[in-house]
Enzyme design. Structure first.
Site, PDB file in Angstrom:
ATOM      1  N   ARG A 118       1.684  27.442  62.856  1.00  0.00           N
ATOM      2  CA  ARG A 118       0.665  28.042  63.716  1.00  0.00           C
ATOM      3  C   ARG A 118       0.243  26.935  64.653  1.00  0.00           C
ATOM      4  NH1 ARG A 118      -2.406  29.459  67.101  1.00  0.00           N
ATOM      5  NH2 ARG A 118      -4.153  30.913  66.918  1.00  0.00           N
ATOM      6  N   HIS A 121      -4.427  24.443  67.868  1.00  0.00           N
ATOM      7  CA  HIS A 121      -5.328  25.314  68.621  1.00  0.00           C
ATOM      8  C   HIS A 121      -6.761  25.140  68.140  1.00  0.00           C
ATOM      9  CE1 HIS A 121      -4.958  27.598  64.890  1.00  0.00           C
ATOM     10  NE2 HIS A 121      -6.029  28.287  65.246  1.00  0.00           N
ATOM     11  N   HIS A 123     -10.840  27.525  68.423  1.00  0.00           N
ATOM     12  CA  HIS A 123     -11.472  28.787  68.855  1.00  0.00           C
ATOM     13  C   HIS A 123     -12.976  28.692  68.684  1.00  0.00           C
ATOM     14  CE1 HIS A 123     -10.591  29.204  64.582  1.00  0.00           C
ATOM     15  NE2 HIS A 123      -9.309  29.274  64.855  1.00  0.00           N
ATOM     16  N   GLU A 127     -13.423  29.260  61.075  1.00  0.00           N
ATOM     17  CA  GLU A 127     -12.293  29.882  60.352  1.00  0.00           C
ATOM     18  C   GLU A 127     -12.344  29.523  58.878  1.00  0.00           C
ATOM     19  OE1 GLU A 127      -8.381  29.366  62.113  1.00  0.00           O
ATOM     20  OE2 GLU A 127      -7.578  28.716  60.181  1.00  0.00           O
ATOM     21  N   HIS A 166      -7.062  22.491  64.991  1.00  0.00           N
ATOM     22  CA  HIS A 166      -6.356  22.462  63.702  1.00  0.00           C
ATOM     23  C   HIS A 166      -4.951  23.047  63.831  1.00  0.00           C
ATOM     24  CE1 HIS A 166      -8.740  26.159  64.071  1.00  0.00           C
ATOM     25  NE2 HIS A 166      -7.754  26.776  63.439  1.00  0.00           N
ATOM     26  N   GLU A 189      -7.232  36.916  67.369  1.00  0.00           N
ATOM     27  CA  GLU A 189      -6.217  35.891  67.152  1.00  0.00           C
ATOM     28  C   GLU A 189      -5.376  35.683  68.424  1.00  0.00           C
ATOM     29  OE1 GLU A 189      -5.937  33.806  64.633  1.00  0.00           O
ATOM     30  OE2 GLU A 189      -3.971  33.071  65.243  1.00  0.00           O
TER      31      GLU A 189
HETATM   32 MN    MN Z   1      -7.412  28.932  63.776  1.00  0.00          MN
END
Ligand code: MN
Ligand code: MN
Length: 408
Positions: A118, A121, A123, A127, A166, A189
């Protein structure tokens, strides 16, 4: 044959003769097809109809007589969410767009193949995560330049504060699957800040100035559409990913939930993780509940906020009391999301023949619940008895201590 016990239960509730008669009147309905009827109420369902879905939701299709009024939808299965397929795995989400009542919390179910990453990124939402399958390596760097890297397995949690960058990567032997929970129902997402996306939207000469290198150094940076969830070689041991000279974050972003001693009763267990024992997790509190067959999460409510649920295994039903005479019952199985609006009373029964396991999540720094039984036990008995006209059997059965799963 997971439906057999429920079919038997609903058949028993309605009466075999009633069902047989109803089926005779419903064209093309095989024997055992449920019908929306209770003695003196309802009728047959000639169709069109979706019988497999009705069999999964027996308490919506034939509600208990105690249900009444208008209560919002409190269920959304991940199986009905759009699946985003990428080169290194897949992801799907249940947000307020899918489950409209959930304004405070959104969830994501993500699979990373072995080596699947993943992308780096961040946000706006915090999370929280629960590992459902396999193993993963997670990394992060905080605002003071302290770093974090850990390997997590089934039952482990992580928490990345809002805005903290992360990454997640699937490890041997078969990658991982995990549930992500965000402290904002409108989270998507698809709208996170991706490192490759930013690189694409900064002029090369600005990148050159920022990093102090020639602009041509960025010529081979891939398009973001090729990344997001993409394959990379499986990393070496955790120690090999430690950055020389880096100091660690002061509070771990991971937590071993299964290493905790659970609250245990005869009928199940509860493991609570909130900022008291997982100090990094300041906006999400959680409980992992296991209810053995025949057991029930007792009648209770939460005095702080809404409850967002994820069903991990087994099957159950939840009855929710919404005040003003309104109540509604929902059925859940693995992969479903459930929801309880703030302060509404509820119970969760294991309706299957195997353990029922689910997560309760709250947008809060602390876990809290109020037990109906305990409230009554700790209130002057004349008041309780005089209100509900309870006999001595009930009054003497009241319990002052905690018993989250009954029979205790
Ligand atoms: Mn995330
Ligand atoms: Mn609850």
């Amino acid at each position: 044959m997971s439906l057999s016990r429920r079919t038997v239960l609903s058949t028993a509730a309605v009466g075999i003769a009633t069902v047989a008669a109803a089926n005779a009147q419903t064209p093309n309905a095989p024997a055992g097809t449920p019908q929306p009827t209770r003695p003196g109420r309802g009728g047959t369902d000639p169709g069109p109809r979706n019988v497999p879905l009705e069999l999964q939701n027996p308490d919506i299709y034939v509600p208990p007589a105690t249900d009444h009024g208008t209560v919002a939808n409190l269920k959304f299965p991940f199986s009905q969410s759009h699946m985003r397929l990428e080169r290194g795995g897949w992801t799907r989400q249940v947000t307020e767009r899918e489950l409209g009542i959930s304004k405070n919390i959104a969830g994501v179910d993500m699979r990373l193949n072995t080596g699947g990453v993943r992308e780096l990124h961040w946000h706006k939402a915090a999370e929280w995560a629960y590992m459902l399958y396999g193993r993963a390596r997670i990394t992060a760097v905080d605002q003071d330049g302290r770093n974090f890297a850990d390997d997590v397995g089934v039952g482990d949690l992580w928490y990345f504060p809002a805005g903290i960058p992360h990454s997640i990567q699937g490890l041997e032997p078969d990658g991982c699957e995990f549930l992500l929970v965000f402290d904002d129902g409108s989270f998507s997402e698809d709208n996170t800040f991706l490192i490759s996306d930013w690189f694409k939207h900064v002029p090369p000469d600005v990148l050159a100035k920022n990093f102090g290198v020639p602009a041509s150094s960025f010529a081979s940076t891939p398009d973001p559409s090729e990344l997001y969830i993409f394959p990379l070689p499986v990393p070496g041991p955790l120690a090999s990913d430690r950055i020389p000279g880096a100091s660690p974050v002061p509070q771990s972003f991971s937590h071993r939930l299964m290493a905790q001693d659970p609250i245990r009763t005869k009928s199940g267990t509860v493991r609570i993780a909130d900022s008291k024992n997982f100090p990094a997790s300041i906006t999400i509190a959680a409980a992992l509940v296991e209810i053995l067959p025949g057991g029930m999460r007792e009648l209770h409510w939460h005095p702080n906020t809404d409850e967002w649920q994820y069903y991990i295994e087994g099957q159950g039903r939840m009855g929710v009391f919404a005040s003003a005479g309104d109540a509604r019952t929902f059925d859940y199985q693995a992969g479903d999301v459930g929801f309880v609006p703030f302060a509404m009373g509820h119970y969760i029964e294991n309706t299957g023949s195997t353990p029922l396991r689910f997560l309760e999540m709250f947008k809060s720094s602390y876990y809290a619940d109020v037990s109906l039984n305990r409230w009554m036990a700790l209130t002057p008995p004349e008041l309780v008895q005089g209100t509900l006209k309870l006999d001595a059997t009930v009054m003497s059965a009241l319990r002052k201590g905690p018993a989250p799963v009954v029979p205790a």
